[in-house]
Scaffold this motif. Structure first.
Motif, mmCIF file in Angstrom:
data_model
loop_
_atom_site.group_PDB
_atom_site.id
_atom_site.type_symbol
_atom_site.label_atom_id
_atom_site.label_comp_id
_atom_site.label_asym_id
_atom_site.label_seq_id
_atom_site.Cartn_x
_atom_site.Cartn_y
_atom_site.Cartn_z
ATOM 1 N N GLU A 1 51.404 47.867 43.102
ATOM 2 C CA GLU A 1 50.322 48.827 43.354
ATOM 3 C C GLU A 1 50.584 49.600 44.644
ATOM 4 O O GLU A 1 50.309 50.803 44.721
ATOM 5 N N VAL A 2 51.113 48.913 45.653
ATOM 6 C CA VAL A 2 51.442 49.582 46.913
ATOM 7 C C VAL A 2 52.486 50.662 46.677
ATOM 8 O O VAL A 2 52.395 51.775 47.220
ATOM 9 N N VAL A 3 53.494 50.370 45.852
ATOM 10 C CA VAL A 3 54.540 51.346 45.541
ATOM 11 C C VAL A 3 53.939 52.555 44.817
ATOM 12 O O VAL A 3 54.244 53.705 45.146
ATOM 13 N N VAL A 4 53.071 52.301 43.837
ATOM 14 C CA VAL A 4 52.440 53.385 43.071
ATOM 15 C C VAL A 4 51.622 54.278 43.991
ATOM 16 O O VAL A 4 51.720 55.517 43.946
ATOM 17 N N LEU A 5 50.810 53.682 44.847
ATOM 18 C CA LEU A 5 49.953 54.457 45.741
ATOM 19 C C LEU A 5 50.785 55.213 46.783
ATOM 20 O O LEU A 5 50.433 56.337 47.170
ATOM 21 N N TYR A 6 51.878 54.621 47.221
ATOM 22 C CA TYR A 6 52.757 55.294 48.183
ATOM 23 C C TYR A 6 53.376 56.543 47.562
ATOM 24 O O TYR A 6 53.376 57.620 48.170
ATOM 25 N N GLU A 7 53.911 56.408 46.345
ATOM 26 C CA GLU A 7 54.525 57.550 45.672
ATOM 27 C C GLU A 7 53.477 58.609 45.326
ATOM 28 O O GLU A 7 53.762 59.807 45.374
ATOM 29 N N LYS A 8 52.280 58.179 44.978
ATOM 30 C CA LYS A 8 51.202 59.132 44.675
ATOM 31 C C LYS A 8 50.835 59.931 45.913
ATOM 32 O O LYS A 8 50.681 61.162 45.866
ATOM 33 N N ASP A 9 50.682 59.244 47.029
ATOM 34 C CA ASP A 9 50.313 59.930 48.271
ATOM 35 C C ASP A 9 51.429 60.845 48.748
ATOM 36 O O ASP A 9 51.169 61.916 49.303
ATOM 37 N N LYS A 10 52.670 60.449 48.510
ATOM 38 C CA LYS A 10 53.809 61.220 49.002
ATOM 39 C C LYS A 10 54.069 62.470 48.169
ATOM 40 O O LYS A 10 54.367 63.545 48.710
ATOM 41 N N ASN B 1 63.583 50.873 39.971
ATOM 42 C CA ASN B 1 63.903 50.042 38.806
ATOM 43 C C ASN B 1 62.730 49.134 38.436
ATOM 44 O O ASN B 1 62.910 47.952 38.101
ATOM 45 N N ILE B 2 61.527 49.686 38.509
ATOM 46 C CA ILE B 2 60.307 48.961 38.139
ATOM 47 C C ILE B 2 59.744 49.619 36.884
ATOM 48 O O ILE B 2 59.406 50.806 36.890
ATOM 49 N N SER B 3 59.624 48.847 35.803
ATOM 50 C CA SER B 3 59.069 49.380 34.553
ATOM 51 C C SER B 3 57.552 49.206 34.568
ATOM 52 O O SER B 3 57.058 48.071 34.612
ATOM 53 N N ILE B 4 56.837 50.300 34.539
ATOM 54 C CA ILE B 4 55.377 50.262 34.554
ATOM 55 C C ILE B 4 54.859 51.374 33.650
ATOM 56 O O ILE B 4 55.290 52.522 33.756
ATOM 57 N N HIS B 5 53.981 51.039 32.735
ATOM 58 C CA HIS B 5 53.490 51.993 31.736
ATOM 59 C C HIS B 5 52.617 53.057 32.402
ATOM 60 O O HIS B 5 51.875 52.742 33.356
ATOM 61 N N PRO B 6 52.674 54.306 31.933
ATOM 62 C CA PRO B 6 51.826 55.366 32.516
ATOM 63 C C PRO B 6 50.339 55.023 32.486
ATOM 64 O O PRO B 6 49.599 55.395 33.412
ATOM 65 N N ASN B 7 49.875 54.284 31.445
ATOM 66 C CA ASN B 7 48.460 53.903 31.396
ATOM 67 C C ASN B 7 48.110 52.932 32.520
ATOM 68 O O ASN B 7 47.008 52.984 33.092
ATOM 69 N N THR B 8 49.048 52.050 32.856
ATOM 70 C CA THR B 8 48.819 51.125 33.972
ATOM 71 C C THR B 8 48.764 51.883 35.291
ATOM 72 O O THR B 8 47.927 51.600 36.150
ATOM 73 N N GLY C 1 51.398 62.982 38.599
ATOM 74 C CA GLY C 1 50.542 62.388 37.600
ATOM 75 C C GLY C 1 51.120 61.068 37.102
ATOM 76 O O GLY C 1 52.240 60.691 37.452
ATOM 77 N N PRO C 2 50.359 60.328 36.258
ATOM 78 C CA PRO C 2 50.802 58.997 35.808
ATOM 79 C C PRO C 2 52.153 59.000 35.104
ATOM 80 O O PRO C 2 52.984 58.118 35.351
ATOM 81 N N MET C 3 52.413 59.970 34.210
ATOM 82 C CA MET C 3 53.678 59.982 33.473
ATOM 83 C C MET C 3 54.865 60.187 34.397
ATOM 84 O O MET C 3 55.875 59.485 34.319
ATOM 85 N N ARG C 4 54.747 61.161 35.306
ATOM 86 C CA ARG C 4 55.849 61.426 36.221
ATOM 87 C C ARG C 4 56.041 60.265 37.210
ATOM 88 O O ARG C 4 57.172 59.902 37.540
ATOM 89 N N LEU C 5 54.944 59.677 37.682
ATOM 90 C CA LEU C 5 55.059 58.534 38.592
ATOM 91 C C LEU C 5 55.758 57.369 37.909
ATOM 92 O O LEU C 5 56.626 56.718 38.502
ATOM 93 N N SER C 6 55.377 57.088 36.657
ATOM 94 C CA SER C 6 56.007 55.994 35.916
ATOM 95 C C SER C 6 57.509 56.207 35.795
ATOM 96 O O SER C 6 58.307 55.282 36.021
ATOM 97 N N SER C 7 57.911 57.431 35.468
ATOM 98 C CA SER C 7 59.333 57.736 35.302
ATOM 99 C C SER C 7 60.082 57.650 36.632
ATOM 100 O O SER C 7 61.177 57.075 36.707
ATOM 101 N N GLU C 8 59.506 58.212 37.695
ATOM 102 C CA GLU C 8 60.190 58.225 38.983
ATOM 103 C C GLU C 8 60.276 56.835 39.605
ATOM 104 O O GLU C 8 61.273 56.510 40.258
#
Length: 398
Positions: free
Chosen positions: A91-100, A117-124, A104-111
């Motif tokens: 969650e920290v990684v997701v929020l860091y990339e979002k703030d930076k 190298n963390i697999s996380i679904h766009p819905n998550t 959106g969810p799809m692009r964040l999941s892919s990046e």
């Protein structure tokens, strides 16, 4: 005994003026305290429930909670064990990339998959953002007007382009330091953009003036570039009614169409007045320019040469490396999409050099009606025009 019962009912008739459900909406804890007080007076769960217009189970629940000495506030419904819960560090990684990057969810999941190298679904990702109230700024269209469906898959690659001019010095889109850097360092003020609606491959050039000569010169350069790389079909440029494309003058537009573009097997088509969303693909790309290029780099650029070098790197990132999640793109980069449609195409076609249009041999010499540009002060590069190949070499010399 009958008289005592009547007295109790008379004393407890007041709560009927405001049912439990209504009082609960106003004050949860207060409503539950009233239930307990009424039970103490009546001594009956059924009578308390009847007077307050609620169920006996509700009365029992809050009596039990009061007898156990617990709080009358709502308790957490969070489960004791969540074996499938996303790790806190993810969650920290997701929020860091979002703030930076404000993706959106799809692009964040892919990046995140590509970078960590963390697999996380766009819905998550979407749920993590919602839970932490990390919102993405959204833009709305004109109320009551639906977006036109663009037949992206029905056109051939690199044959249908949306074209527009962007004012780089936009104080509403840039930080003040970046806005002031444009004028302090005498950087180009306008960006001329042509983007392929099928593949999102984009060609960009720059100018100090928003003139017809620069606009038509840009179209001619794009056509020459495509022909040089083997694109032989008719090329269509979709644009608004700006003066840089001939404006509303029937004579200008006719001359451009018949004398300049038609011999090159190209033509212009116009969107309806006041319907900028019909050029939505190029408009959206301009927003990306502001957020990922100009707002990040302009205040660190101090010369025209630095500007061109950074612009060329941004062209490479946009066309070759940056994933796109628009309609039919499916997370591919523009060049990956183009490669899937034309397998033998070379990467060089996506590296259109970011020319300074004012400094190329003036194409308005072949356009009798266009106003000739005045000599512009360019610092060390003060000149009214130079050779096309000199400009090309200056861009690629590094």
């Amino acid at each position: 005994m009958k008289e005592v019962t009547v007295m109790i009912k008379e004393q407890t008739a007041t709560p009927l003026l405001l049912p439990y459900r209504e009082l609960y909406k106003m004050n949860k804890e207060g409503a539950r305290e009233k239930l307990i007080e009424t039970y103490k007076r009546t001594g009956s769960i059924s009578e308390t429930a009847r007077l307050w217009g609620t169920s006996r189970n509700v009365v029992r629940k809050w009596l039990r909670r009061a007898n156990e000495g617990g709080s009358l506030s709502d308790l957490s419904r969070r489960p004791k064990n969540s074996p499938r819960k996303t790790d806190d560090w993810v969650e920290v990684v997701v929020l860091y990339e979002k703030d930076k990057k404000n993706r959106g969810p799809m692009r964040l999941s892919s990046e995140i998959k590509k970078k960590y190298n963390i697999s996380i679904h766009p819905n998550t990702v979407a749920k993590i953002l919602k839970r932490n109230e990390a919102k993405t700024k959204k833009y709305r269209t004109i109320p009551g007007i639906k977006r036109s469906f663009y037949p992206h898959e029905s056109v051939d690659p690199l044959t249908h382009f949306q074209v527009d001019i962007k004012e780089i010095a936009d104080i509403k889109a840039l930080p003040r330091s970046c806005y002031e850097a444009i004028f302090n360092n005498n950087l180009p003020r306008y960006q001329f953009t042509a983007i392929c609606v099928r593949t999102r491959i984009r060609f960009v050039a720059y100018g100090y003036e928003k003139s017809c000569s620069n606009g038509i010169g840009f179209l001619v350069l794009v056509v020459m570039w495509l022909r040089r790389h083997g694109i032989k079909g008719e090329i269509i440029f979709q644009m608004d009614n700006g003066e840089e494309w001939g404006g509303m003058s029937v004579r200008k537009v006719k001359h451009i169409q018949e004398k300049i573009l038609k011999p090159l097997n190209a033509r212009m088509t116009r969107i309806r007045k006041g319907r900028a969303y019909e050029n939505g693909v190029v408009e959206r790309s301009h927003r990306i320019d502001d957020e990922e290029f100009y707002a990040v780099h302009l205040d660190k650029i101090f010369s025209e040469e630095d500007f061109l070098n950074n612009a060329l790197r941004w062209t490479y990132i946009y066309n070759i490396e940056r994933q796109h999640f628009g309609r039919y793109m499916d997370g591919n980069t523009p060049f990956e999409k183009l490669k899937s449609l034309i397998p033998n195409i070379k990467e060089e076609i996506a590296l259109f050099p970011p020319f300074i249009l004012d400094k190329i041999i003036p194409i308005y010499q072949h356009i009798p009606f266009a106003k000739k540009d005045k000599k512009i002060k360019m610092g060390r590069h003060s000149q009214s025009g130079n050779n096309l190949y000199v400009q090309y070499n200056s861009v690629f010399k590094k």
